[in-house]
Motif scaffolding. Structure first.
Motif, mmCIF file in Angstrom:
data_model
loop_
_atom_site.group_PDB
_atom_site.id
_atom_site.type_symbol
_atom_site.label_atom_id
_atom_site.label_comp_id
_atom_site.label_asym_id
_atom_site.label_seq_id
_atom_site.Cartn_x
_atom_site.Cartn_y
_atom_site.Cartn_z
ATOM 1 N N ALA A 72 27.841 67.017 29.270
ATOM 2 C CA ALA A 72 27.687 67.994 30.638
ATOM 3 C C ALA A 72 27.678 66.960 31.856
ATOM 4 C CB ALA A 72 26.120 68.490 30.383
ATOM 5 N N ALA A 73 27.017 65.819 31.830
ATOM 6 C CA ALA A 73 27.005 64.788 32.952
ATOM 7 C C ALA A 73 28.680 64.574 33.448
ATOM 8 C CB ALA A 73 26.472 63.258 32.716
ATOM 9 N N ALA A 74 29.508 64.507 32.478
ATOM 10 C CA ALA A 74 31.157 64.132 32.678
ATOM 11 C C ALA A 74 31.794 65.283 33.637
ATOM 12 C CB ALA A 74 31.722 63.709 31.488
ATOM 13 N N GLU A 130 30.417 56.168 17.435
ATOM 14 C CA GLU A 130 30.521 57.456 17.626
ATOM 15 C C GLU A 130 30.427 57.692 19.068
ATOM 16 O OE1 GLU A 130 26.980 59.161 15.523
ATOM 17 O OE2 GLU A 130 28.382 59.265 13.494
ATOM 18 N N LEU A 131 29.518 56.920 19.813
ATOM 19 C CA LEU A 131 29.140 56.905 21.357
ATOM 20 C C LEU A 131 30.551 56.523 22.048
ATOM 21 C CD1 LEU A 131 25.693 55.411 21.800
ATOM 22 C CD2 LEU A 131 26.633 57.649 22.755
ATOM 23 N N ASP A 136 35.256 57.890 25.171
ATOM 24 C CA ASP A 136 36.635 57.765 25.162
ATOM 25 C C ASP A 136 37.209 59.439 25.456
ATOM 26 O OD1 ASP A 136 39.348 56.696 25.011
ATOM 27 O OD2 ASP A 136 39.555 57.704 22.997
ATOM 28 N N GLU A 137 36.375 60.108 24.800
ATOM 29 C CA GLU A 137 37.077 61.609 24.596
ATOM 30 C C GLU A 137 36.663 62.242 26.191
ATOM 31 O OE1 GLU A 137 35.079 66.053 23.354
ATOM 32 O OE2 GLU A 137 34.967 64.289 21.892
ATOM 33 N N VAL A 138 35.491 61.967 26.702
ATOM 34 C CA VAL A 138 35.250 62.504 28.107
ATOM 35 C C VAL A 138 35.953 61.887 29.268
ATOM 36 C CG1 VAL A 138 32.973 63.382 27.217
ATOM 37 C CG2 VAL A 138 32.851 60.991 28.335
ATOM 38 N N GLN A 146 36.758 49.128 26.947
ATOM 39 C CA GLN A 146 35.769 49.721 27.865
ATOM 40 C C GLN A 146 35.222 50.783 27.505
ATOM 41 O OE1 GLN A 146 38.802 50.823 31.065
ATOM 42 N NE2 GLN A 146 38.062 49.082 32.375
ATOM 43 N N ALA A 147 35.590 51.681 26.538
ATOM 44 C CA ALA A 147 34.860 52.748 26.115
ATOM 45 C C ALA A 147 33.928 52.232 25.280
ATOM 46 C CB ALA A 147 35.659 53.831 25.320
#
Length: 208
Positions: A72-74, A130-131, A136-138, A146-147
């Protein structure tokens, strides 16, 4: 619900009611409605059962909430704005998972003192992975290192803020905006320090 799932649920119920120290294998088996031998069959020991009950299951529920916050934040925000938005009001997340967070903190200390430390390290690495995948997805513009670095930072913040909240739930936690300000300040200090070092070296050797 199979015997394994029943044991995990019963372990959480017993610990919530009695605490780790007072919970016995017989208590858990009786609450699950299975034989005592079922604990050894599915988990090998009561200690491993308790570890899994308060890492994988509890962590998944809170992890899903954190994932939703990150997603949601992204949406429609810059990277810095998304970071601040993710951590603003995170105490609400902790309040929703209060029992699980408190038990998980106690379980972490218990695991450190028994043979489950290696398993806990595996659980933590899985959570960071998982994080990392979510970050990386968002934000696919990030490099893989970096991710992962951001995933590690988020994992550290989640656990550190959770412990702070447990110890003093009535006091405000650092806001996401404050954490973002700190990161910006540290980056600025690093850049300024390098500039000053270069300038000093130049003067030392008569350069302008």
């Amino acid at each position: 619900m199979g015997n394994r799932e029943a044991l995990l649920a019963a372990a959480r119920t017993c610990v919530y009611q009695r605490g780790f120290a007072a919970t016995t294998a017989r208590d858990i088996a009786a609450a699950a409605g299975v034989s005592l031998a079922a604990i050894g069959y599915h988990f090998g020991s009561k200690e491993r059962l308790l570890t899994e009950a308060f890492t994988e299951a509890t962590g998944q529920r809170m992890g899903q909430d954190l994932d939703e916050r990150i997603r949601a934040a992204a949406r429609g925000r810059s990277r810095a704005e998304a970071f601040a938005h993710t951590w603003n009001g995170v105490a609400e997340l902790f309040a929703r998972h209060r029992d699980g967070i408190v038990a998980s903190a106690e379980n972490l200390i218990r695991s450190h003192r028994c043979a489950d430390r290696r398993h806990m390290a595996t659980v933590h690495e899985r959570a960071i992975a998982e994080l990392t995948n979510l970050i990386d997805e968002v934000d696919p513009t990030l490099t893989k290192p970096q991710a992962r670095a951001i995933g590690q930072l988020y994992f550290a913040l989640l656990n550190g803020l959770a412990l702070q909240w447990i110890s003093d739930p009535d006091s405000p936690l650092p806001t996401g905006d404050e954490l973002a300000t700190a990161i910006t300040a540290l980056t600025s200090v690093t850049e300024r320090g390098r500039a000053t070092e270069t300038e000093t070296s130049g003067h030392r050797f008569g350069l302008r």
